[in-house]
Design a protein around this motif. Structure first.
Motif, PDB file in Angstrom:
ATOM      1  N   ARG A  27       4.683   4.302   4.344  1.00 53.59           N
ATOM      2  CA  ARG A  27       4.617   4.347   2.878  1.00 53.59           C
ATOM      3  C   ARG A  27       5.378   3.152   2.309  1.00 53.59           C
ATOM      4  NH1 ARG A  27       3.013   9.629   1.330  1.00 53.59           N
ATOM      5  NH2 ARG A  27       3.160  11.168   3.019  1.00 53.59           N
ATOM      6  N   ASP A  66      -6.041  12.353   4.707  1.00 50.26           N
ATOM      7  CA  ASP A  66      -7.331  12.033   4.096  1.00 50.26           C
ATOM      8  C   ASP A  66      -7.514  10.521   4.113  1.00 50.26           C
ATOM      9  OD1 ASP A  66      -9.573  11.639   2.487  1.00 50.26           O
ATOM     10  OD2 ASP A  66      -9.052  13.303   1.151  1.00 50.26           O
ATOM     11  N   ARG A  88      -9.526   8.725   2.651  1.00 49.77           N
ATOM     12  CA  ARG A  88      -9.859   8.158   1.342  1.00 49.77           C
ATOM     13  C   ARG A  88      -8.626   7.781   0.541  1.00 49.77           C
ATOM     14  NH1 ARG A  88     -13.431  13.043  -0.717  1.00 49.77           N
ATOM     15  NH2 ARG A  88     -11.552  14.045   0.145  1.00 49.77           N
ATOM     16  N   THR A  89      -7.470   8.318   0.923  1.00 53.17           N
ATOM     17  CA  THR A  89      -6.232   8.018   0.184  1.00 53.17           C
ATOM     18  C   THR A  89      -5.293   7.126   0.972  1.00 53.17           C
ATOM     19  OG1 THR A  89      -5.061   9.970   1.039  1.00 53.17           O
ATOM     20  CG2 THR A  89      -6.408  10.268  -0.950  1.00 53.17           C
ATOM     21  N   THR A  90      -5.766   6.597   2.103  1.00 56.68           N
ATOM     22  CA  THR A  90      -4.928   5.732   2.932  1.00 56.68           C
ATOM     23  C   THR A  90      -5.696   4.476   3.318  1.00 56.68           C
ATOM     24  OG1 THR A  90      -5.645   6.672   5.043  1.00 56.68           O
ATOM     25  CG2 THR A  90      -3.779   7.740   3.968  1.00 56.68           C
ATOM     26  N   TYR A 147     -16.856   7.489   6.211  1.00 56.30           N
ATOM     27  CA  TYR A 147     -15.623   7.746   5.459  1.00 56.30           C
ATOM     28  C   TYR A 147     -15.519   6.951   4.160  1.00 56.30           C
ATOM     29  CZ  TYR A 147     -14.163  10.329   9.546  1.00 56.30           C
ATOM     30  OH  TYR A 147     -14.108  11.234  10.563  1.00 56.30           O
ATOM     31  N   GLN A 150       0.829  -1.206   0.000  1.00 58.32           N
ATOM     32  CA  GLN A 150       0.000   0.000   0.000  1.00 58.32           C
ATOM     33  C   GLN A 150       0.872   1.268   0.000  1.00 58.32           C
ATOM     34  OE1 GLN A 150      -3.189  -0.016  -0.397  1.00 58.32           O
ATOM     35  NE2 GLN A 150      -3.492  -2.232  -0.153  1.00 58.32           N
ATOM     36  N   PRO A 151       0.522   2.255  -0.812  1.00 59.03           N
ATOM     37  CA  PRO A 151       1.314   3.496  -0.829  1.00 59.03           C
ATOM     38  C   PRO A 151       1.265   4.253   0.488  1.00 59.03           C
ATOM     39  CG  PRO A 151      -0.684   3.737  -2.147  1.00 59.03           C
ATOM     40  CD  PRO A 151      -0.569   2.281  -1.808  1.00 59.03           C
ATOM     41  N   LYS A 152       0.110   4.178   1.197  1.00 61.44           N
ATOM     42  CA  LYS A 152       0.000   4.857   2.488  1.00 61.44           C
ATOM     43  C   LYS A 152      -0.859   4.023   3.437  1.00 61.44           C
ATOM     44  CE  LYS A 152      -1.564   8.835   0.964  1.00 61.44           C
ATOM     45  NZ  LYS A 152      -2.077  10.237   0.997  1.00 61.44           N
ATOM     46  N   THR A 204      -6.336   2.508   6.667  1.00 62.05           N
ATOM     47  CA  THR A 204      -6.223   2.812   8.093  1.00 62.05           C
ATOM     48  C   THR A 204      -6.315   1.528   8.913  1.00 62.05           C
ATOM     49  OG1 THR A 204      -7.264   4.966   7.705  1.00 62.05           O
ATOM     50  CG2 THR A 204      -7.163   4.185   9.988  1.00 62.05           C
ATOM     51  N   SER A 211     -14.009   4.236   3.138  1.00 65.84           N
ATOM     52  CA  SER A 211     -12.648   3.879   2.749  1.00 65.84           C
ATOM     53  C   SER A 211     -12.213   2.620   3.494  1.00 65.84           C
ATOM     54  CB  SER A 211     -11.684   5.043   3.026  1.00 65.84           C
ATOM     55  OG  SER A 211     -11.718   5.399   4.396  1.00 65.84           O
ATOM     56  N   THR A 212     -11.067   2.090   3.110  1.00 69.86           N
ATOM     57  CA  THR A 212     -10.594   0.817   3.648  1.00 69.86           C
ATOM     58  C   THR A 212     -10.002   0.989   5.046  1.00 69.86           C
ATOM     59  OG1 THR A 212     -10.084   0.053   1.417  1.00 69.86           O
ATOM     60  CG2 THR A 212      -9.067  -1.148   3.241  1.00 69.86           C
TER      61      THR A 212
END
Length: 315
Positions: free
Chosen positions: A180, A260, A262-264, A287, A161-163, A266, A289-290
């Motif tokens: 990262r 954010d 949505r870009t990570t 949210y 995963q990038p973040k 968690t 998101s994952t």
């Protein structure tokens, strides 16, 4: 090689390989009785206490966490059936693995290691009337949160995963770090004073103001774990409402930090996460998101061991 002891010295709870107990001790003037959880160290009897130690920014300020760690060592030695006499010279060699929050790691790591190691001198104490003599051969200090990341990274494919945002909800602090592609971003590490103890205070005030009812921390744990309690449905509902408000505020603070969701990906870990698992699941719906919840209060303890074994293997 000595006995590997992995211990998480939490603000609320102490965690070892097999035990979780309150971060609290008290002196006892009389001899420790059979069945009492306590140790005799440097001429003083110390009993395990359900009354946790007030938050210490620096745990090396006195010997209380040193003694709590000895108590954890004693519990593990007894469980494993390890006695002083089976080792040459009558001293049990210990490889101690402990951790510090990300926000304190860089500035306290040397002091924390010295706090336990104390020049590797022999340490004498008794537990349940049985004498022990140990020596810390080494003290390894790891970064809490990242250790939990290491534990679950392969299982959840986190290195790809990038973040990845790791949120460790503890007793007094909420520690977080951004990873990262498997590498910690040192500019995104901190510890917030917003742990479970702060939630307890919120709930205590809210319930007292509305219902004139005084809850203890253990009462709140029982409600949030959905155990049978004598409290009315109104009290239970309000407790969960305050917990949801707390979680909403906590997650909102990360948006203020420029993170954010949505870009990570968690990942929630820590004893507070175990307590608030259902609350996290409910609040997170906003949210889209994952996220993952690691439902294991010993995740850091197990992560310390995994890092230590990798180091010994030369990885």
């Amino acid at each position: 090689m000595g006995v590997v002891m992995s211990i998480d010295t939490g603000n609320k709870m102490m965690k070892t390989n097999h035990f979780i107990f309150h971060s609290g001790i008290k002196r006892k003037e009389q001899k420790i009785l059979p069945g009492e959880e306590g140790i005799f160290f440097k001429g003083i009897n110390y009993l395990e206490s359900n009354q946790r130690i007030s938050y210490l920014e620096d745990k090396t300020i006195d010997d209380r966490y040193y003694i709590l760690t000895l108590l954890g060592v004693a519990k593990e030695l007894e469980k494993e059936g390890i006695e002083t006499g089976i080792y040459e010279g009558g001293t049990i060699p210990i490889q101690l693995l402990v951790g510090l929050p990300p926000g304190d790691y860089g500035k306290q790591i040397r002091k924390f290691r010295e706090y336990f190691w104390r020049q590797g001198k022999a340490v004498y104490f008794s537990y349940k009337g049985k004498p022990y003599r140990i020596r810390y051969e080494s003290v390894n200090v790891y970064m809490q949160g990242y250790s939990a990341y290491i534990l679950v990274a392969n299982q959840l494919y986190l290195q790809e995963q990038p973040k990845v945002l790791l949120i460790d909800i503890g007793g007094f602090t909420v520690d977080y770090l951004l990873v990262r592609y498997g590498v910690v971003d040192r500019t995104r590490i901190d510890s917030l004073p917003e742990g479970i103890i702060m939630l307890y205070k919120r709930i205590m005030v809210g319930i007292r103001q509305r219902f004139n009812l005084y809850l203890e921390e253990a009462d709140i744990d029982n409600i949030l774990f959905k155990r049978k309690t004598p409290y009315s449905e109104l009290v239970v509902r309000r407790t969960f409402e305050i917990a949801a408000e707390y979680m909403g505020d906590l997650l909102g603070s990360f948006l203020e930090f420029g993170i954010d969701f949505r870009t990570t990906v968690t990942v929630f870990v820590g004893g507070g996460t175990v307590l608030l698992k259902d609350i996290i699941d409910e609040v997170w719906k906003r949210y889209h998101s994952t996220y993952y919840v690691v439902d294991d209060p010993r995740a850091n303890v197990k992560g310390f061991i995994k890092q230590y074994m990798a180091e010994k293997a030369g990885y």
